[in-house]
Enzyme design. Structure first.
Site, PDB file in Angstrom:
ATOM      1  N   CYS A   1       5.142  10.863 -34.892  1.00 58.44           N
ATOM      2  CA  CYS A   1       4.881  11.312 -33.522  1.00 58.44           C
ATOM      3  C   CYS A   1       4.493  10.114 -32.648  1.00 58.44           C
ATOM      4  O   CYS A   1       4.117   9.064 -33.153  1.00 58.44           O
ATOM      5  CB  CYS A   1       3.725  12.297 -33.479  1.00 58.44           C
ATOM      6  SG  CYS A   1       4.002  13.778 -34.438  1.00 58.44           S
TER       7      CYS A   1
ATOM      8  N   THR B   1      -6.195  11.170 -29.924  1.00 56.04           N
ATOM      9  CA  THR B   1      -5.393  11.959 -30.848  1.00 56.04           C
ATOM     10  C   THR B   1      -5.386  11.211 -32.177  1.00 56.04           C
ATOM     11  O   THR B   1      -5.351   9.989 -32.216  1.00 56.04           O
ATOM     12  CB  THR B   1      -3.982  12.252 -30.281  1.00 56.04           C
ATOM     13  OG1 THR B   1      -3.356  13.244 -31.083  1.00 56.04           O
ATOM     14  CG2 THR B   1      -3.111  11.019 -30.215  1.00 56.04           C
TER      15      THR B   1
ATOM     16  N   HIS C   1       0.734  14.096 -27.100  1.00 54.97           N
ATOM     17  CA  HIS C   1       1.104  13.802 -28.485  1.00 54.97           C
ATOM     18  C   HIS C   1       2.453  14.483 -28.730  1.00 54.97           C
ATOM     19  O   HIS C   1       2.508  15.677 -29.009  1.00 54.97           O
ATOM     20  CB  HIS C   1       0.010  14.366 -29.398  1.00 54.97           C
ATOM     21  CG  HIS C   1       0.222  14.136 -30.865  1.00 54.97           C
ATOM     22  ND1 HIS C   1      -0.823  13.984 -31.735  1.00 54.97           N
ATOM     23  CD2 HIS C   1       1.333  14.034 -31.613  1.00 54.97           C
ATOM     24  CE1 HIS C   1      -0.359  13.814 -32.963  1.00 54.97           C
ATOM     25  NE2 HIS C   1       0.951  13.854 -32.921  1.00 54.97           N
TER      26      HIS C   1
END
Lengths: 206, 160
Positions: free
Chosen positions: B29, B23, B46
């Site tokens: 995040c 990711t 994620h």
């Protein structure tokens, strides 16, 4: 209307026009600052789920310099200027009166120059909006991040936004014509939902 | 042939054997990587928000730590994972810190805390983490051996 997805076509048009006025003034300021030609695109309005937004501007890992400012006064929200790295370097060079062929890096002085450019551009944008709508708008001091585009954008939406599901953002792309090279950047206006209604009332399309 | 799987914001993926799940551009995040060494099954989520209470749109289980961890375990078990599971975390940065209201909540920190809690509830130990700071990260989970490679613009690459 507390759902930003229910905006009507004429309201979206009016918001695009507001953004166009702001971006036009910001482009004039940028042109005066750099002595070059600046072109702007027709503003686009993005209403998207948070998870769908980031890839629209640049590749997720592309290094960008981003200047975020809070908007205070009669409206609340944020302005975000996103300069992909080549644009950021040239802009810093122009601000610091360096010749185009000079090798530069984004050191402390260059970052400070970019922050100042962001300050001037956001100021011009917000001043135009404020005159047009008869609202008082005050920009906060600028904050700069030089990082991956996706990290910068999600953080700007998530950490500072009030809506955690949908992002409302008016985006204007601008181009600097420099030595046959087209450098691009983005101006994003991120009004909070309540302020969106205030804007619509001010331009009488509520 | 190594399979490359890309996970978008608020999404997840699981895989077995020779695969890399990645990711890109995590800011506040957090990437949760769960791994089962015995069966070479791994999963990566994620997550975006620390709590479902902050969102009206709750259908997406990969968006929140509390639902993403059970989701990863369910999907990994379908691929044959039996546990014991280990977890590695990356992300949870705080960018544009100067604009945060004083005493205001830091989304990155809250995300990391919520992930730790969700893993605690599931009884999964955290083997390594690279969280916080003021910079973005990309992560790559090597499913075969559980290595988590973390990459950032100014700090290069390192392995968790």
């Amino acid at each position: 209307m507390d759902d930003i997805r229910s905006l009507k076509a004429n309201q979206l048009d009016a918001l695009r026009e507001v953004a166009n006025i702001g971006a036009g003034h910001a482009a004039t300021a940028l042109s005066q600052m750099t002595g070059g030609t600046i072109m702007i695109s027709v503003p686009t309005i993005n209403i998207a789920r948070l998870e769908d937004v980031p890839p629209q501007i640049t590749a997720p890992e592309e290094p960008v310099a981003a200047v975020l400012m809070n908007m205070l006064g009669d409206l609340t929200g944020r302005t975000l200027l996103v300069f992909p790295r080549p644009t950021a370097l040239r802009l810093a060079g122009l601000m610091l009166n360096r010749r185009a062929e000079t090798e530069i890096d984004l050191g402390e002085i260059e970052q400070s120059a970019i922050k100042e450019a962001g300050n001037i551009l956001s100021g011009a944008y917000l001043n135009a909006l404020s005159d047009f709508m008869g609202l008082m708008l005050l920009p906060s001091p600028p904050s700069l991040a030089v990082d991956m585009s996706s990290a910068v954008l999600t953080t700007a939406y998530l950490q500072f936004g009030t809506d955690r599901d949908y992002v409302f953002c008016v985006e204007t792309e601008f181009f600097m014509l420099e030595l046959n090279e087209k450098l691009r950047g983005f101006f994003l206006l991120l009004p909070d939902v309540a302020s969106l209604h205030a804007i619509l009332r001010a331009i009488r399309v509520a | 042939m190594i399979e490359q799987i890309r996970v978008n914001v608020a999404a997840y993926a699981v895989a077995r054997g020779d695969a890399v799940i990645s990711t890109l551009g995590l800011g506040s995040c957090v990437a949760i990587a769960v791994h089962d060494l015995a069966t070479a099954v791994g999963g990566l989520a994620h997550v975006l928000l620390p709590s479902e209470s902050m969102s009206r749109d709750r259908d997406n289980r990969a968006k929140f730590p509390g639902t993403a961890v059970p989701l990863l375990l369910e999907e990994m078990r379908k691929l044959g994972a039996t546990g014991p599971f280990t977890a590695k975390l990356a992300g949870g940065a705080s960018m544009f810190g100067a604009l945060l209201p004083s005493g205001g909540v830091n989304m990155g920190e809250r995300n990391v805390e919520a992930v730790r809690r969700a893993l605690g509830v599931a009884g999964i130990g955290i083997a390594a983490q690279d969280t916080g700071g003021d910079y973005g990260r990309s992560v790559f989970l090597h499913v075969r051996d559980g290595r988590l490679v973390v990459r950032s613009l100014n700090r290069g690459e390192h392995v968790l």
